[in-house]
Design a protein around this motif. Structure first.
Motif, PDB file in Angstrom:
ATOM      1  N   SER A 548       1.030  -0.729   0.151  1.00  0.00           N
ATOM      2  CA  SER A 548      -0.178  -0.344   0.178  1.00  0.00           C
ATOM      3  C   SER A 548       1.013   0.785   0.036  1.00  0.00           C
ATOM      4  O   SER A 548       1.975   1.410  -0.197  1.00  0.00           O
ATOM      5  CB  SER A 548      -0.478  -0.251   1.247  1.00  0.00           C
ATOM      6  OG  SER A 548      -0.158  -0.246   2.473  1.00  0.00           O
ATOM      7  N   GLU A 549       0.247   2.064  -0.632  1.00  0.00           N
ATOM      8  CA  GLU A 549       0.720   3.621  -0.476  1.00  0.00           C
ATOM      9  C   GLU A 549       1.632   3.760   0.386  1.00  0.00           C
ATOM     10  O   GLU A 549       0.798   4.454   1.442  1.00  0.00           O
ATOM     11  CB  GLU A 549       0.098   4.811  -1.448  1.00  0.00           C
ATOM     12  CG  GLU A 549       1.190   5.958  -1.471  1.00  0.00           C
ATOM     13  CD  GLU A 549       0.783   7.168  -2.215  1.00  0.00           C
ATOM     14  OE1 GLU A 549       1.077   7.883  -2.503  1.00  0.00           O
ATOM     15  OE2 GLU A 549      -1.080   7.083  -2.327  1.00  0.00           O
ATOM     16  N   PRO A 550       2.828   4.423   1.031  1.00  0.00           N
ATOM     17  CA  PRO A 550       3.548   4.326   2.445  1.00  0.00           C
ATOM     18  C   PRO A 550       3.860   5.828   1.868  1.00  0.00           C
ATOM     19  O   PRO A 550       3.894   6.581   1.665  1.00  0.00           O
ATOM     20  CB  PRO A 550       4.839   3.615   2.358  1.00  0.00           C
ATOM     21  CG  PRO A 550       5.106   3.399   1.008  1.00  0.00           C
ATOM     22  CD  PRO A 550       3.748   3.940   0.208  1.00  0.00           C
ATOM     23  N   VAL A 551       4.206   6.576   3.384  1.00  0.00           N
ATOM     24  CA  VAL A 551       4.717   7.741   3.460  1.00  0.00           C
ATOM     25  C   VAL A 551       6.835   7.202   3.965  1.00  0.00           C
ATOM     26  O   VAL A 551       6.345   7.130   4.424  1.00  0.00           O
ATOM     27  CB  VAL A 551       3.821   8.645   4.791  1.00  0.00           C
ATOM     28  CG1 VAL A 551       4.697   9.918   5.222  1.00  0.00           C
ATOM     29  CG2 VAL A 551       2.669   8.457   4.502  1.00  0.00           C
ATOM     30  N   PRO A 552       7.095   8.369   3.110  1.00  0.00           N
ATOM     31  CA  PRO A 552       8.284   8.299   3.250  1.00  0.00           C
ATOM     32  C   PRO A 552       9.037   8.438   5.022  1.00  0.00           C
ATOM     33  O   PRO A 552       8.990   9.931   4.567  1.00  0.00           O
ATOM     34  CB  PRO A 552       9.034   8.846   2.248  1.00  0.00           C
ATOM     35  CG  PRO A 552       8.485   9.438   1.499  1.00  0.00           C
ATOM     36  CD  PRO A 552       7.101   9.232   1.855  1.00  0.00           C
ATOM     37  N   SER A 553       9.497   8.116   5.915  1.00  0.00           N
ATOM     38  CA  SER A 553       9.820   8.720   5.728  1.00  0.00           C
ATOM     39  C   SER A 553      11.835   9.002   6.720  1.00  0.00           C
ATOM     40  O   SER A 553      12.801   8.643   6.633  1.00  0.00           O
ATOM     41  CB  SER A 553       9.526   8.426   8.039  1.00  0.00           C
ATOM     42  OG  SER A 553      11.083   8.897   9.419  1.00  0.00           O
ATOM     43  N   LEU A 554      11.880  10.998   6.513  1.00  0.00           N
ATOM     44  CA  LEU A 554      13.191  11.227   5.765  1.00  0.00           C
ATOM     45  C   LEU A 554      14.190  11.624   6.520  1.00  0.00           C
ATOM     46  O   LEU A 554      13.663  12.377   8.195  1.00  0.00           O
ATOM     47  CB  LEU A 554      13.160  11.391   4.102  1.00  0.00           C
ATOM     48  CG  LEU A 554      12.895  10.538   3.704  1.00  0.00           C
ATOM     49  CD1 LEU A 554      12.192  11.774   2.594  1.00  0.00           C
ATOM     50  CD2 LEU A 554      13.375   9.458   2.625  1.00  0.00           C
ATOM     51  N   MET A 555      15.668  11.715   6.920  1.00  0.00           N
ATOM     52  CA  MET A 555      16.776  11.991   7.400  1.00  0.00           C
ATOM     53  C   MET A 555      15.921  11.322   8.834  1.00  0.00           C
ATOM     54  O   MET A 555      16.536  12.359   9.758  1.00  0.00           O
ATOM     55  CB  MET A 555      16.076  12.945   7.502  1.00  0.00           C
ATOM     56  CG  MET A 555      16.719  13.914   5.881  1.00  0.00           C
ATOM     57  SD  MET A 555      18.154  13.810   5.144  1.00  0.00           S
ATOM     58  CE  MET A 555      18.939  13.387   6.342  1.00  0.00           C
ATOM     59  N   ARG A 556      15.946  10.275   9.497  1.00  0.00           N
ATOM     60  CA  ARG A 556      15.231   9.882  10.454  1.00  0.00           C
ATOM     61  C   ARG A 556      16.586  10.616  11.448  1.00  0.00           C
ATOM     62  O   ARG A 556      17.800  10.116  11.318  1.00  0.00           O
ATOM     63  CB  ARG A 556      15.467   8.522  10.634  1.00  0.00           C
ATOM     64  CG  ARG A 556      13.984   7.913  10.304  1.00  0.00           C
ATOM     65  CD  ARG A 556      13.411   6.844  10.129  1.00  0.00           C
ATOM     66  NE  ARG A 556      11.964   6.625  10.067  1.00  0.00           N
ATOM     67  CZ  ARG A 556      11.495   5.010  10.341  1.00  0.00           C
ATOM     68  NH1 ARG A 556      12.167   4.788  10.597  1.00  0.00           N
ATOM     69  NH2 ARG A 556       9.684   5.079  10.211  1.00  0.00           N
ATOM     70  N   GLY A 557      16.520  10.867  12.953  1.00  0.00           N
ATOM     71  CA  GLY A 557      17.443  11.373  14.049  1.00  0.00           C
ATOM     72  C   GLY A 557      18.298  12.246  13.264  1.00  0.00           C
ATOM     73  O   GLY A 557      19.059  12.620  14.093  1.00  0.00           O
ATOM     74  N   PHE A 558      17.607  12.582  12.256  1.00  0.00           N
ATOM     75  CA  PHE A 558      18.659  14.044  11.652  1.00  0.00           C
ATOM     76  C   PHE A 558      20.081  13.623  11.606  1.00  0.00           C
ATOM     77  O   PHE A 558      20.927  13.998  12.106  1.00  0.00           O
ATOM     78  CB  PHE A 558      18.779  15.327  12.659  1.00  0.00           C
ATOM     79  CG  PHE A 558      19.196  16.713  11.998  1.00  0.00           C
ATOM     80  CD1 PHE A 558      17.884  17.336  10.802  1.00  0.00           C
ATOM     81  CD2 PHE A 558      20.298  17.745  12.060  1.00  0.00           C
ATOM     82  CE1 PHE A 558      18.506  18.928  10.281  1.00  0.00           C
ATOM     83  CE2 PHE A 558      21.021  18.118  11.511  1.00  0.00           C
ATOM     84  CZ  PHE A 558      20.211  19.287  10.376  1.00  0.00           C
ATOM     85  N   SER A 559      19.566  12.430  10.387  1.00  0.00           N
ATOM     86  CA  SER A 559      21.016  11.955  10.113  1.00  0.00           C
ATOM     87  C   SER A 559      22.558  12.895   9.384  1.00  0.00           C
ATOM     88  O   SER A 559      23.125  12.003   9.027  1.00  0.00           O
ATOM     89  CB  SER A 559      20.807  10.376   9.269  1.00  0.00           C
ATOM     90  OG  SER A 559      20.147  11.002   7.942  1.00  0.00           O
ATOM     91  N   ALA A 560      22.120  14.339   8.644  1.00  0.00           N
ATOM     92  CA  ALA A 560      22.930  14.755   8.580  1.00  0.00           C
ATOM     93  C   ALA A 560      22.546  15.618   8.109  1.00  0.00           C
ATOM     94  O   ALA A 560      21.404  16.523   8.428  1.00  0.00           O
ATOM     95  CB  ALA A 560      23.369  14.035   6.553  1.00  0.00           C
TER      96      ALA A 560
END
Length: 923
Positions: A548-560
């Motif tokens: 099913s269509e997901p939502v991307p969770s990006l830069m988790r933990g503020f990785s940069a």
């Protein structure tokens, strides 16, 4: 500090010194107006350098005698430098004796040897030692120091310097002496002396390795009851550093001394740390939860410098982040490791990111933008910046992300094995990490990774996702760019670790299965979170078996340390806010929703503000967070905090500070009104925390209760309700700790209620004899929301208050910095009066303390992005400061760079393709 010189120092011009100094024997006869300093040194020529004169740095010294091997010698002065040419030939050591005097009482710059509260203190970083004696004052000259202090015993019973006390005794005429010897070689910037009426809290500890050490915290008589937390923080720091990094305390004793007059927060002098009282003294009646937290963090930071900065130091000041970025990372890890729960760790991480965004991101976008390792400077004091410290820490954190926690420890071990006792560079640190982890991607990526040290600006990662239901695939396109910065119009690709996950409708992290070849380095079983290392300008990831269509969770933990530009819909952000397993991104989703609302309102062509800026879905989401039974109060408070005026302003090409503030106020009023019952529930739920403890759970409850009380007072003042302001005033009077008291006072001030004046008067009477508490009294009035346009008159009145002084940095900052840096709408007035006030104070402060003045000068960093009529008024004020011919280098460098920021059409922000095919490979 050498106000006359205009020479720019460049990193590429570095050359080793012509002479090395092996030993330094200093004798001080301490006197407020005429301190005598006898400096006996052993020097030798550097065999790797051509023969040349010996040039010793000095500043505001009175020279009385110069002897070489016990004999008089000729010398000359070149500006403030003492130049000696008639020296022994060859490379054998020779003795140099220099006798000087200085006047600590007149030293308002607080660099070198100065007086504070009748006691002697020193501050030598970066170039303060030259204000004590003539010396090769640079960090790569490391020597062994012996120091003898002589002074009136009644006036100065405590005599301290670096290292170990080897002798002490009585002298004639009521005087006494103390002799100190530092067993470790150090550069001059780590030298320290303290003498005065002081008392100490002492604690003997046995370290993990079995060594016995004496820990001492020195303060003024009467402040000893405020040192327990500082001592506990020091003990925790010693134990943590040995446990986490295997780094033991290497001295018989470790001393901390607090002074109220200090330009910085603290200084890591070897074994004798000198602190601003703000980061040592703490008791519940006068210190807030934030103060207790800051004491722990800063004491940890300075102690951790004992290895990362002292045992291994900087070759030159361009390498400042070698010690500061690394040590900020270490103090952040220390604070997170001490947090008792995963939620508390997440709160610490979010707070670190808030600090980075509020200070460093604007710096990257302004005239003072510079790389983590700057290439040139006029005055090094201007480069003790958030870029060097906080962004530098994020660079170190990315190393740990690339090699893992265990790999990072191996790299640290190799770094100390190679470089203990040396002055080295950021490249040496990077190489040690790569060499210690040969099986990781770091050795291959290192040349490209080091662009984080050489390129300024905040990269932007753009992400676009597309779901193909028929193919059950989700495609994520990533690209990176970096805006132009002064001297760097075009950037090459960075190495950017992107920690990511895919969030299903029910909040689960979907298993991550990549299409063959999309991620060549990913190994092992699919997981719900992974790190993709973006090294090219663009990259595409295709995930398969996505039902099913997901939502991307990006830069988790503020990785940069980047800005994320993702085509999220409001519904997707609401899903992340409600369900993301990554606490940072859950908080970030709320921030982005609030920011989107504010920017939409600001972009409207209508002058009138929308009646309801927030829609029902966002209000409902915040209500759910506020009443959530499982979320920690501290996390709730962060999620419910709106983006502040400065963060909103940073997102705009042209900013109108008054309109920005009005929009945020409208959102705040709506939240106060439509969540009124929820705020009351939260206040009753969290207001009682029992006997005061500064632990994360208790402080989180106080934070959320304070936020609820403030919202209820805003609602009350809009509806003419007298109950909640009355409750706030009663809580102010009855508070058993400073956090609750200030939360109540702030609630009254921010809603403009008449009880605020009564509370301010009561506060002043209670705390007029407590300098740090009185700083809060000054600051809180200045930071109040400027609803009536009366903040500037209040600021002007406070500068005339008998307890205000420009000579005390903490007090000056409590009013001037709070106003010019901390109150966007109050400072940026349509009539330009705030800018006039700023110019007057910068000029006035520059004559007393250039370091404090230069930091105040940076309040105008963003002037070129102001809308009219602000911009023209700001330019006039800046030009008035620039016209002063006697400005210090500290202020002149800032003002010159600021004037160069004329608003022009910006070049393209795209980055160049990397020509190195090896570095183009995705990791």
């Amino acid at each position: 500090m050498r106000e006359g010189h205009t020479t720019v120092t460049r990193r590429l011009d570095y050359a080793p010194p012509a002479f090395w100094i092996d030993t330094v024997d200093l004798t001080f006869d301490l006197d407020p107006t005429k301190t005598r300093v006898l400096n006996k040194m052993t020097l030798r020529r550097n065999p790797d350098q051509a023969a040349q004169p010996l040039k010793l740095d000095g500043d505001e010294l009175n020279l009385a005698r110069v002897l070489v091997n016990g004999q008089g010698t000729s010398f000359r002065m070149e500006g403030e430098q003492l130049v000696l040419e008639s020296l022994p030939e060859g490379h054998e050591p020779f003795e140099l004796e220099i006798f000087t005097t200085c006047n600590p009482e007149k030293n308002t710059k607080l660099m070198g040897l100065f007086l504070s509260g009748g006691a002697f203190f020193t501050q030598c970083e970066a170039e303060g030692f030259r204000r004590i004696t003539y010396f090769i004052d640079r960090p790569d000259v490391m020597a062994s120091y012996t120091v003898t202090l002589r002074a009136d015993k009644a006036k100065y019973p405590v005599l301290l310097s670096n290292g170990n006390l080897v002798d002490e005794g009585e002298l004639e005429g009521g005087r006494h002496f103390a002799k100190w010897q530092d067993p470790h070689k150090k550069p001059s910037y780590l030298f320290a002396v303290v003498a005065g009426q002081l008392v100490a809290r002492e604690q003997r500890i046995i370290s993990r390795s079995g060594g016995e050490h004496l820990l001492q915290v020195y303060v003024r008589p009467g402040d000893l009851d405020q040192t327990e937390h500082a001592m506990n923080s020091l003990i925790h720091s010693v134990l943590w550093d040995e446990a986490r990094f295997g780094l033991p305390l290497d001295l018989e004793r470790f001393m901390i001394v607090a002074t109220s007059d200090f330009n910085a927060g603290a200084m890591e002098n070897k074994g004798l740390n000198i602190f601003n009282t703000k980061y040592v003294l703490a008791k519940p009646s006068t210190a807030t939860d934030a103060d207790f937290d800051a004491v722990e963090s800063v004491i940890g930071h300075e102690y951790f410098h004992n290895w990362t900065g002292n045992r291994v130091t900087c070759r030159d000041w361009f390498q400042l982040s070698l010690k500061e970025g690394l040590t900020v990372f270490r103090d952040q890890e220390f604070s997170m490791d001490l947090a008792s729960t995963p939620s508390a760790r997440a709160v610490k991480r979010i707070e670190n990111v808030i600090d980075l965004r509020s200070a460093q991101f604007p710096e990257d976008g302004g005239p003072m933008a510079h790389p983590v390792r700057p290439d040139e400077y006029l005055e090094i004091g201007n480069f003790y910046t958030s870029t060097v410290y906080e962004k530098g820490a994020e660079v170190v954190r990315m190393y740990q992300t690339l090699v893992g926690r265990d790999g990072f420890r191996k790299g640290m071990d190799l770094y100390f094995q190679r470089h203990d006792g040396q002055a080295v560079t950021c490249d040496d640190f990077a190489q040690a990490l790569a060499d210690a982890n040969p099986d990781s991607d770091l050795p291959r990526l290192l040349p490209q990774f080091k662009r984080w040290y050489s390129q300024s600006g905040t990269p932007v990662v753009k992400a676009e996702g597309n779901y193909d239901a028929a193919a059950r695939t989700y495609t994520l396109k990533l690209s990176q760019s970096c805006p132009p910065t002064p001297g760097q119009p075009v950037k090459e690709p960075f190495v950017i670790p992107v920690r990511l996950g895919l969030v299903a409708e029910d909040g689960r992290d979907l298993p991550l299965r990549l299409e063959q070849g999309s991620l060549s380095q990913e190994q092992g079983e699919p997981t719900g979170s992974m790190t993709y290392v973006l090294t090219e300008p663009q990259a595409t990831l295709t995930f398969v078996d996505v039902g099913s269509e997901p939502v991307p969770s990006l830069m988790r933990g503020f990785s940069a340390p980047v800005k994320l530009d993702c085509n999220y819909t409001s519904e997707q952000l609401l899903r992340l806010l409600a369900k993301d397993s990554d606490s940072f991104n859950r908080w970030e989703a709320g921030q982005q929703l609030g920011l989107r609302v504010a920017l939409n309102a600001l972009s409207s062509s209508a002058n009138a503000l929308p009646e309801r800026p927030l829609d029902d879905a966002y209000i409902a989401a915040l209500r759910e967070v506020l009443r959530h039974p499982d979320l920690d109060a501290a996390f709730k408070a962060l999620v419910l905090s709106l983006p502040d005026d400065d963060y909103i302003a940073e997102q705009m090409e042209e900013m109108d500070p008054q309109r920005i503030h009005a929009v945020r106020e409208a959102i705040s009023v709506q939240l106060a009104t439509e969540l009124r019952d929820d705020w009351e529930w939260a206040y009753e739920q969290y207001k009682d925390t029992g006997a005061y403890q500064p632990d994360p759970v208790s402080s989180g409850r106080r934070s959320l209760a304070g936020m609820a009380l403030s919202a209820l007072c805003v609602w009350a003042c809009k509806t003419n309700d007298a109950v909640w302001p009355g409750k706030a005033y009663q809580r102010f009077k009855d508070a058993g700790n400073m956090t609750d008291r200030l939360n109540a006072l702030g609630a009254l001030l921010n809603c403009g209620h008449e009880l605020a004046e009564r509370a301010l008067t009561r506060y002043y009477e209670l705390f007029r004899a407590e300098p740090l508490a009185l700083d809060k009294w000054f600051s809180l009035q200045v930071l109040t929301s400027d609803r009536s346009g009366n903040i500037l008159p209040i600021v002007q009145k406070l500068t005339r208050h008998p307890d205000f002084s420009l000579r005390t940095p903490n007090r000056a900052r409590s009013v001037l910095s709070s106003y010019c840096h901390g109150n966007l709408a109050g400072f940026h007035r349509l009539d330009g009066a705030g800018y006039t006030f700023w110019a007057d104070r910068v000029i006035e402060l520059d004559k007393l303390n250039p370091q404090v003045a230069s930091r105040l000068a940076r309040a105008m960093d963003q002037w070129a992005r102001l809308a009219q009529p602000y911009r023209q008024a700001a330019l006039a004020a800046i030009e008035r400061v620039a016209a002063k011919t006697d400005l210090s280098n500290d202020v002149r460098e800032v003002i010159t760079r600021t004037l160069a920021a004329e608003a022009t059409d910006a070049p393209s922000s795209e980055i160049h393709e990397d020509s190195n095919s090896e570095q183009k490979a995705n990791s």
